[in-house]
Design a protein around this motif. Structure first.
Motif, PDB file in Angstrom:
ATOM      1  N   UNK A 181       2.642   6.213  10.971  1.00 27.11           N
ATOM      2  CA  UNK A 181       3.565   5.911  11.405  1.00 27.11           C
ATOM      3  C   UNK A 181       5.395   5.729  10.902  1.00 27.11           C
ATOM      4  N   UNK A 182       4.987   4.319  10.619  1.00 25.05           N
ATOM      5  CA  UNK A 182       6.636   3.939  10.060  1.00 25.05           C
ATOM      6  C   UNK A 182       6.922   4.867   8.722  1.00 25.05           C
ATOM      7  N   UNK A 183       5.258   5.321   7.809  1.00 27.11           N
ATOM      8  CA  UNK A 183       5.626   5.395   6.697  1.00 27.11           C
ATOM      9  C   UNK A 183       6.568   6.632   6.824  1.00 27.11           C
ATOM     10  N   UNK A 184       5.968   7.941   7.811  1.00 24.32           N
ATOM     11  CA  UNK A 184       6.869   9.006   8.591  1.00 24.32           C
ATOM     12  C   UNK A 184       8.443   9.000   8.948  1.00 24.32           C
TER      13      UNK A 184
ATOM     14  N   UNK B 260       4.259  24.526  15.865  1.00 29.30           N
ATOM     15  CA  UNK B 260       4.976  24.741  14.871  1.00 29.30           C
ATOM     16  C   UNK B 260       6.834  25.266  14.907  1.00 29.30           C
ATOM     17  N   UNK B 261       6.830  24.895  15.540  1.00 26.40           N
ATOM     18  CA  UNK B 261       8.410  24.963  15.688  1.00 26.40           C
ATOM     19  C   UNK B 261       8.831  23.106  16.051  1.00 26.40           C
ATOM     20  N   UNK B 262       8.554  22.205  15.857  1.00 21.84           N
ATOM     21  CA  UNK B 262       8.942  21.245  16.367  1.00 21.84           C
ATOM     22  C   UNK B 262       9.660  20.774  15.197  1.00 21.84           C
ATOM     23  N   UNK B 263      10.906  19.381  15.637  1.00 23.94           N
ATOM     24  CA  UNK B 263      11.557  18.897  14.937  1.00 23.94           C
ATOM     25  C   UNK B 263      10.914  17.631  13.683  1.00 23.94           C
ATOM     26  N   UNK B 264      11.283  16.888  13.346  1.00 25.57           N
ATOM     27  CA  UNK B 264      10.195  15.730  12.290  1.00 25.57           C
ATOM     28  C   UNK B 264      10.370  14.828  13.752  1.00 25.57           C
ATOM     29  N   UNK B 265      11.538  14.369  14.524  1.00 27.91           N
ATOM     30  CA  UNK B 265      11.362  12.928  15.133  1.00 27.91           C
ATOM     31  C   UNK B 265      10.086  13.493  16.128  1.00 27.91           C
ATOM     32  N   UNK B 266      10.067  14.596  16.743  1.00 25.62           N
ATOM     33  CA  UNK B 266       9.363  15.504  17.545  1.00 25.62           C
ATOM     34  C   UNK B 266       7.723  15.262  17.169  1.00 25.62           C
ATOM     35  N   UNK B 267       7.947  15.777  16.022  1.00 28.67           N
ATOM     36  CA  UNK B 267       6.037  15.712  15.192  1.00 28.67           C
ATOM     37  C   UNK B 267       5.312  14.556  14.679  1.00 28.67           C
ATOM     38  N   UNK B 268       6.497  13.641  14.498  1.00 31.88           N
ATOM     39  CA  UNK B 268       6.080  12.212  14.296  1.00 31.88           C
ATOM     40  C   UNK B 268       5.703  11.360  15.147  1.00 31.88           C
ATOM     41  N   UNK B 269       6.297  11.561  16.146  1.00 29.88           N
ATOM     42  CA  UNK B 269       5.857  11.756  17.870  1.00 29.88           C
ATOM     43  C   UNK B 269       4.507  11.416  18.068  1.00 29.88           C
ATOM     44  N   UNK B 270       4.390  13.442  18.376  1.00 30.94           N
ATOM     45  CA  UNK B 270       3.764  13.959  18.506  1.00 30.94           C
ATOM     46  C   UNK B 270       2.579  13.351  17.574  1.00 30.94           C
ATOM     47  N   UNK B 271       1.981  13.475  16.775  1.00 32.07           N
ATOM     48  CA  UNK B 271       0.892  12.354  15.703  1.00 32.07           C
ATOM     49  C   UNK B 271       1.069  10.727  16.019  1.00 32.07           C
TER      50      UNK B 271
ATOM     51  N   UNK C 249       0.874  -0.646   0.235  1.00 26.45           N
ATOM     52  CA  UNK C 249       0.564  -0.139  -0.203  1.00 26.45           C
ATOM     53  C   UNK C 249       0.718   1.169  -0.558  1.00 26.45           C
ATOM     54  N   UNK C 250       1.123   1.805  -1.187  1.00 29.98           N
ATOM     55  CA  UNK C 250       2.945   2.657  -1.445  1.00 29.98           C
ATOM     56  C   UNK C 250       1.653   4.272  -1.249  1.00 29.98           C
ATOM     57  N   UNK C 251      -0.297   4.346  -0.391  1.00 28.61           N
ATOM     58  CA  UNK C 251      -0.907   4.971  -0.388  1.00 28.61           C
ATOM     59  C   UNK C 251      -0.312   5.711   1.296  1.00 28.61           C
ATOM     60  N   UNK C 252       0.566   5.095   2.245  1.00 27.31           N
ATOM     61  CA  UNK C 252       0.749   5.115   3.643  1.00 27.31           C
ATOM     62  C   UNK C 252       1.077   6.158   3.607  1.00 27.31           C
ATOM     63  N   UNK C 253       2.430   6.211   2.289  1.00 29.65           N
ATOM     64  CA  UNK C 253       3.759   7.160   2.173  1.00 29.65           C
ATOM     65  C   UNK C 253       3.208   8.404   1.915  1.00 29.65           C
TER      66      UNK C 253
ATOM     67  N   UNK D 251       2.197  12.002   4.255  1.00 30.44           N
ATOM     68  CA  UNK D 251       3.195  12.940   4.087  1.00 30.44           C
ATOM     69  C   UNK D 251       2.064  14.508   4.779  1.00 30.44           C
ATOM     70  N   UNK D 252       0.931  13.630   4.250  1.00 31.21           N
ATOM     71  CA  UNK D 252      -0.188  14.667   4.258  1.00 31.21           C
ATOM     72  C   UNK D 252      -1.054  14.997   5.639  1.00 31.21           C
ATOM     73  N   UNK D 253      -1.307  13.760   6.374  1.00 23.65           N
ATOM     74  CA  UNK D 253      -1.599  14.031   8.019  1.00 23.65           C
ATOM     75  C   UNK D 253      -1.056  14.341   8.719  1.00 23.65           C
ATOM     76  N   UNK D 254       0.467  13.814   9.285  1.00 22.70           N
ATOM     77  CA  UNK D 254       1.858  14.571   9.960  1.00 22.70           C
ATOM     78  C   UNK D 254       2.032  15.416   9.556  1.00 22.70           C
TER      79      UNK D 254
END
Length: 295
Positions: free
Chosen positions: A262-265, A242-253, A71-75, A79-82
């Protein structure tokens, strides 16, 4: 009969030339390489293939080796949801600032300790290196107290990029790397520049820095990866979405997001650092192994 003048190893060349010794050697080498390959590439393979699985398949036990229905749609969903575009931009911005600050201040400190030789320079370097013995977790509280109330200026740096940049500048390991490289630059060049009337700053700009490109590249890559992989410190000092890094943002979502998304992110977030390593791996090795220059 010519004697082998090569480097000595645990197994002699005579034993390797024999039939049994050659077989044992290649079997052992193959097993070791295969084991280490699985150890290092196994998690990456699971991450990439897990991002292509459905939510039920990624949670099943035992896990499947290949996605039954990719399911490539996961990527795209990741990208959109996170909001990965915003998170990646923030991380790139912090990484670029970290590179700039470290190249300016760490290079200046290393040049001073190596070539200008100030009073108590060795003692200062020793104290810097002593900080490498302190666990990073021990420094979290004093650093956080400093960030929320910067001494003298009394500024609150929360949600400011300086909260990430300033602690990274005080990097004893990078200063030591730079100093060791500067030490290998012949003093004759410094003396020639002094005879020509060049100031210490002019010597640094025109002679030292052009010769130090390999080690400057190594320090830059270390600065980028330090920002990219860090989680705890950006989570503390960048509480705003608005100021989160990518690792913190993925964890928050991740709380309300399917695991496969989440794994795709995580895969998308890892791609830039992998590309940087593949492009600059030669520079990393040359910068770390360059220890002397011939004048």
């Amino acid at each position: 009969m010519a004697q082998d003048s090569g480097t000595r190893t645990l197994i002699s060349h005579a034993q390797l030339r024999r039939g049994r010794g050659r077989v044992v050697y290649w079997v052992a080498l193959t097993v070791v390489v295969a084991v280490f390959t699985l150890v290092f590439l196994g998690p990456l393979y699971w991450m990439v293939t897990g991002a292509l699985k459905s939510g039920q398949e990624i949670a099943q036990t035992p896990p499947s080796l290949f996605p039954k229905d990719p399911q490539p749609q996961n990527y795209i969903d990741a990208w959109n949801n996170l909001a990965l575009a915003k998170l990646l931009f923030n991380t790139f911005y912090y990484a670029a600032g970290a590179v700039l600050f470290q190249l300016v201040f760490d290079t200046a400190a290393a040049y001073s300790l190596s070539k200008l030789r100030p009073i108590f320079g060795n003692a200062i370097l020793g104290l810097m290196l002593a900080t490498l013995m302190i666990p990073a977790m021990v420094l979290i509280v004093p650093q956080y107290v400093t960030v929320i109330d910067l001494p003298i200026l009394h500024l609150n740096l929360l949600d400011s990029p300086f909260a990430i940049w300033l602690p990274l500048v005080a990097n004893a390991f990078n200063i030591f790397l730079l100093k060791r490289f500067f030490d290998s630059i012949p003093e004759d060049l410094m003396s020639a520049a002094l005879v020509d009337g060049a100031s210490p700053l002019r010597t640094l700009w025109s002679i030292i820095l052009p010769m130090s490109r390999p080690i400057l590249g190594v320090v830059s890559i270390f600065a980028v990866t330090a920002v990219w992989k860090d989680f705890l410190w950006p989570k503390l000092v960048m509480p705003s979405p608005e100021t989160r890094t990518v690792s913190v943002g993925i964890y928050a979502f991740s709380g309300g997001t399917p695991m496969n998304v989440v794994v795709a992110a995580s895969v998308i977030a890892a791609i830039p650092t992998v590309i940087i390593f593949l492009i600059f791996q030669r520079n990393i090795m040359s910068g770390l192994t360059t220890g002397s220059l011939k004048g």
